[in-house]
Design a protein around this motif. Structure first.
Motif, PDB file in Angstrom:
ATOM      1  N   ALA A  58      89.798  65.566 144.489  1.00 43.48           N
ATOM      2  CA  ALA A  58      88.548  65.800 145.216  1.00 43.48           C
ATOM      3  C   ALA A  58      88.329  64.755 146.312  1.00 43.48           C
ATOM      4  O   ALA A  58      87.822  65.078 147.387  1.00 43.48           O
ATOM      5  CB  ALA A  58      87.366  65.800 144.240  1.00 43.48           C
ATOM      6  N   ALA A  59      88.726  63.510 146.066  1.00 45.89           N
ATOM      7  CA  ALA A  59      88.576  62.463 147.082  1.00 45.89           C
ATOM      8  C   ALA A  59      89.449  62.768 148.299  1.00 45.89           C
ATOM      9  O   ALA A  59      89.071  62.478 149.435  1.00 45.89           O
ATOM     10  CB  ALA A  59      88.920  61.098 146.502  1.00 45.89           C
ATOM     11  N   ALA A  60      90.613  63.360 148.086  1.00 47.66           N
ATOM     12  CA  ALA A  60      91.484  63.748 149.201  1.00 47.66           C
ATOM     13  C   ALA A  60      90.822  64.844 150.029  1.00 47.66           C
ATOM     14  O   ALA A  60      90.891  64.834 151.261  1.00 47.66           O
ATOM     15  CB  ALA A  60      92.840  64.216 148.675  1.00 47.66           C
ATOM     16  N   GLN A  61      90.156  65.768 149.364  1.00 46.91           N
ATOM     17  CA  GLN A  61      89.433  66.831 150.081  1.00 46.91           C
ATOM     18  C   GLN A  61      88.287  66.225 150.897  1.00 46.91           C
ATOM     19  O   GLN A  61      88.051  66.630 152.034  1.00 46.91           O
ATOM     20  CB  GLN A  61      88.901  67.879 149.106  1.00 46.91           C
ATOM     21  N   GLN A  62      87.580  65.243 150.323  1.00 48.46           N
ATOM     22  CA  GLN A  62      86.516  64.545 151.051  1.00 48.46           C
ATOM     23  C   GLN A  62      87.089  63.886 152.303  1.00 48.46           C
ATOM     24  O   GLN A  62      86.558  64.024 153.400  1.00 48.46           O
ATOM     25  CB  GLN A  62      85.881  63.444 150.191  1.00 48.46           C
ATOM     26  N   ALA A  63      88.164  63.141 152.143  1.00 51.24           N
ATOM     27  CA  ALA A  63      88.767  62.399 153.246  1.00 51.24           C
ATOM     28  C   ALA A  63      89.309  63.335 154.322  1.00 51.24           C
ATOM     29  O   ALA A  63      89.258  63.018 155.514  1.00 51.24           O
ATOM     30  CB  ALA A  63      89.877  61.493 152.726  1.00 51.24           C
ATOM     31  N   ASN A  64      89.814  64.482 153.933  1.00 52.56           N
ATOM     32  CA  ASN A  64      90.399  65.426 154.880  1.00 52.56           C
ATOM     33  C   ASN A  64      89.366  65.966 155.872  1.00 52.56           C
ATOM     34  O   ASN A  64      89.720  66.382 156.974  1.00 52.56           O
ATOM     35  CB  ASN A  64      91.071  66.575 154.138  1.00 52.56           C
ATOM     36  N   SER A  65      88.104  65.927 155.516  1.00 46.37           N
ATOM     37  CA  SER A  65      87.052  66.433 156.406  1.00 46.37           C
ATOM     38  C   SER A  65      86.579  65.381 157.407  1.00 46.37           C
ATOM     39  O   SER A  65      85.750  65.677 158.267  1.00 46.37           O
ATOM     40  CB  SER A  65      85.857  66.932 155.583  1.00 46.37           C
ATOM     41  N   LEU A  66      87.103  64.154 157.315  1.00 43.67           N
ATOM     42  CA  LEU A  66      86.677  63.068 158.198  1.00 43.67           C
ATOM     43  C   LEU A  66      87.475  63.058 159.495  1.00 43.67           C
ATOM     44  O   LEU A  66      88.541  63.667 159.589  1.00 43.67           O
ATOM     45  CB  LEU A  66      86.839  61.727 157.471  1.00 43.67           C
ATOM     46  N   GLN A  67      86.957  62.326 160.483  1.00 47.09           N
ATOM     47  CA  GLN A  67      87.600  62.192 161.786  1.00 47.09           C
ATOM     48  C   GLN A  67      87.888  60.718 162.059  1.00 47.09           C
ATOM     49  O   GLN A  67      87.130  59.839 161.639  1.00 47.09           O
ATOM     50  CB  GLN A  67      86.684  62.722 162.901  1.00 47.09           C
ATOM     51  N   LEU A  68      88.967  60.462 162.785  1.00 48.17           N
ATOM     52  CA  LEU A  68      89.267  59.094 163.199  1.00 48.17           C
ATOM     53  C   LEU A  68      88.089  58.515 163.971  1.00 48.17           C
ATOM     54  O   LEU A  68      87.422  59.228 164.726  1.00 48.17           O
ATOM     55  CB  LEU A  68      90.517  59.057 164.075  1.00 48.17           C
ATOM     56  N   GLY A  69      87.825  57.237 163.772  1.00 46.99           N
ATOM     57  CA  GLY A  69      86.732  56.563 164.457  1.00 46.99           C
ATOM     58  C   GLY A  69      85.423  56.600 163.699  1.00 46.99           C
ATOM     59  O   GLY A  69      84.503  55.844 164.035  1.00 46.99           O
TER      60      GLY A  69
END
Length: 98
Positions: A58-69
């Motif tokens: 689930a943490a990987a799914q959370q991180a996948n929705s983020l953007q650089l910066g």
């Protein structure tokens, strides 16, 4: 159980693509750039570091929705990269926007 909890905030500076382990668990590697002012032995110190991190499930799914910066707060535990490589990696179990 021994305590091994880590929390850090910073800028997301690297974000690999989402992959899956052979067991089908989502996995993503990332890097967080932290900068702050800390008090050490009564002296103010500027702290800057890049923290390699890994998120699964689930943490990987959370991180996948983020953007650089983006500014994030990551929480988890630290472990060495592998049996042979002793570099520490933050294993994220929760990551949120700051």
């Amino acid at each position: 159980m021994a305590c091994n909890r880590f929390s850090v905030d910073g800028e997301l500076v690297e974000l690999d693509s989402l992959r899956y382990t052979p067991a089908g668990v989502a996995r993503i590697a990332l890097k967080i750039r932290h900068a702050s002012t800390q008090l050490e032995a009564g002296v103010v110190r500027q702290v800057k570091c890049d923290i390699p991190a890994l998120a699964l499930g689930a943490a990987a799914q959370q991180a996948n929705s983020l953007q650089l910066g983006q500014r994030v707060k990551a929480e988890g535990f630290v472990a060495q990269r592998s049996l042979r490589i002793t570099q520490l990696v933050l294993h994220i179990d929760n990551i949120t926007l700051e």
